[in-house]
Design an enzyme around this catalytic site. Structure first.
Site, PDB file in Angstrom:
ATOM      1  CB  CYS A  73     -10.002   0.335   9.242  1.00 27.66           C
ATOM      2  SG  CYS A  73      -8.948  -0.566   9.224  1.00 27.66           S
ATOM      3  CB  SER A  95      -1.063  -0.124   1.104  1.00 30.90           C
ATOM      4  OG  SER A  95      -1.781   1.245   1.443  1.00 30.90           O
ATOM      5  CB  ALA A  96       0.104   4.449  -1.887  1.00 31.18           C
TER       6      ALA A  96
HETATM    7  N1  PLP Z   1      -3.173  -5.088   5.400  1.00 29.98           N
HETATM    8  C1  PLP Z   1      -2.477  -4.235   6.868  1.00 29.98           C
HETATM    9  C2  PLP Z   1      -1.688  -5.641   7.352  1.00 29.98           C
HETATM   10  C3  PLP Z   1      -3.075  -2.747   7.403  1.00 29.98           C
HETATM   11  O1  PLP Z   1      -2.556  -2.543   8.260  1.00 29.98           O
HETATM   12  C4  PLP Z   1      -3.806  -2.363   6.061  1.00 29.98           C
HETATM   13  C5  PLP Z   1      -3.800  -0.640   6.466  1.00 29.98           C
HETATM   14  O2  PLP Z   1      -4.277  -0.127   7.568  1.00 29.98           O
HETATM   15  C6  PLP Z   1      -3.981  -2.990   4.518  1.00 29.98           C
HETATM   16  C7  PLP Z   1      -4.261  -4.304   4.654  1.00 29.98           C
HETATM   17  C8  PLP Z   1      -5.471  -2.336   3.910  1.00 29.98           C
HETATM   18  O3  PLP Z   1      -4.322  -1.169   3.423  1.00 29.98           O
HETATM   19  P1  PLP Z   1      -4.553  -0.428   2.562  1.00 29.98           P
HETATM   20  O4  PLP Z   1      -6.009   1.281   3.246  1.00 29.98           O
HETATM   21  O5  PLP Z   1      -4.294   0.321   1.235  1.00 29.98           O
HETATM   22  O6  PLP Z   1      -6.170  -0.127   1.907  1.00 29.98           O
END
Ligand code: PLP
Length: 391
Positions: free
Chosen positions: A337, A211-212
């Site tokens: 989240c 993820s950027a």
């Molecule tokens: N995977 C992990 C371990 C993360 O910490 C996160 C974001 O909190 C994600 C996936 C999801 O990333 P994105 O925000 O780019 O959807």
């Protein structure tokens, strides 16, 4: 449209979002006149296409892909994780399944919700799902034993976003691929990137999510790295983009920021890791100097250099987050989240903490760069908040 001006703050919540690297501001601004459709054949489209291919090269250079591996841009790691989990099962209809295709998914209870969500949805569609606890996740032997000829996909995160714990993906993936060559191995390496000398090929994984915005780029751009020879079906159809694996006009600015951030991280990785670790160890030292009963949730030797996940007995983590926030220090309780809800984190419950204990765990996650005196100030804010809350 009026824009609200934000008061200044100290971001100790970098695992949620790192924040755009100031080094990128000018370079991104210079791209504004070229933000045309990269799929157009005219020169504007070609200029936009060149931006995307440059970003792909930078990400390849950072993670060391081999020729034939593919970097598929997505809208973020949530989409990358969904693609990685669904794709291996999508093509296999009932007929294929009745011919005996492997039909189970092996993961861990510690994964991010963007892995657990599709995993649970697949279970409802008849995929057998097994989620390992932390003890089995840490044991190479137990992990491999949990895999079988029927395991179509394994998903194991490289590092946990809440505890910061790093898992031995290279050894586990190697052992599983040796024993079950047809099993696809996916790793969510979102939190490891930029905090660890991560090499795609050395992870021995087939698929890797990135993820950027976790490395200083913009939100809304991510990637799924696909090893040569792994064939996937898309989730989004309706266009030729990203080798037909992800239809839709690309997020040009987000992808550009991803490439620029990858370049910055690659050129400064050792210094960045050292700086994160120094800051993290300083904060822990300061907090423990005053509160000796504070404990880290994992052994720091197995934890990302920027992450401090601590249990503070007698202090409600959600209250501490609010108290620190009012003084400009941003930390978190659980993952970003899930913030807003008071439930204790599934990660710490899986790790054996009681609900009450899990509610006392805060996450402090650092960037590599702070202004002089910022961390000293953050430490004193956190200490005074804890003192007040304990009274
Ligand atoms: N995977 C992990 C371990 C993360 O910490 C996160 C974001 O909190 C994600 C996936 C999801 O990333 P994105 O925000 O780019 O959807």
């Amino acid at each position: 449209m009026s824009t609200k001006s934000f008061k200044s703050f100290i971001n100790l919540d970098a695992n949620a979002t790192y924040g755009l690297l100031p080094e990128l501001y000018e370079n991104l601004k210079a791209l504004f006149p070229n933000l045309l459709n990269p799929n157009s054949v005219h020169q504007g489209g070609q200029a936009a296409r060149a931006i995307i291919e440059k970003a792909r090269e930078e990400i390849a250079a950072l993670i060391g892909t081999a020729p034939g591996d593919r970097i598929i841009f997505t809208s973020g790691a949530t989409e990358s994780n969904n693609l990685a989990l669904y794709a291996p099962f999508l093509w296999a209809d009932e007929a294929t399944r009745s011919r005996g295709a492997p039909w189970s998914l092996l993961g861990t209870a510690l994964e991010h919700p963007s892995v657990l969500g599709p995993a649970q949805a697949l279970r409802q569609k008849g995929v057998e799902l097994r989620l390992l606890g932390p003890r089995e996740t840490r044991s190479l032997r137990d992990f491999v034993e949990a895999c079988s000829e029927d395991t179509r996909l394994v998903s194991l995160m490289y590092a946990n976003n809440e505890s910061g714990e790093i898992f031995d993906v290279p050894s586990i993936a190697k052992a599983i691929k040796e024993k079950f060559p047809n099993t696809i191995f996916h790793t969510d390496a979102v939190q490891a990137l930029g905090k660890f000398p991560l090499s795609f090929r050395n992870t021995n994984a087939d698929l890797m999510s990135l993820s950027a915005h976790k490395i200083g780029g913009l939100m809304g751009a991510g990637a799924l790295i696909v090893r040569e020879g792994i064939n996937l079906e898309p989730l989004l159809r309706g266009g030729p983009q990203e080798e037909r694996l992800r239809a839709g006009t690309e997020n040009l600015l987000g992808i550009a920021s991803f490439g620029l951030a990858a370049k910055h991280v690659r050129e400064n990785l050792a210094a960045r890791i050292a700086s994160m670790r120094k800051g993290r160890d300083f904060l822990l030292h300061e907090i423990k100097r005053v509160f000796s009963d504070v404990s880290t949730t994992s052994n720091l030797e197995r934890v990302l250099p920027n992450t401090l996940s601590i249990q503070i007995p007698g202090v409600r983590a959600d209250d501490l987050v609010v108290a620190a926030d009012t003084q400009g220090v941003l930390i978190s309780y659980g993952a970003a989240c899930s913030s807003g809800k008071q439930d204790p984190s599934h990660v710490f419950l899986a790790m054996g903490y009681s609900e009450e204990e899990a509610k006392e765990i805060v996450r402090i996650s650092l960037k590599a760069e702070y202004e002089a005196g910022e961390l000293e100030h953050a430490a004193s804010v956190l200490i005074s908040c804890i003192q007040r809350m304990r009274k």
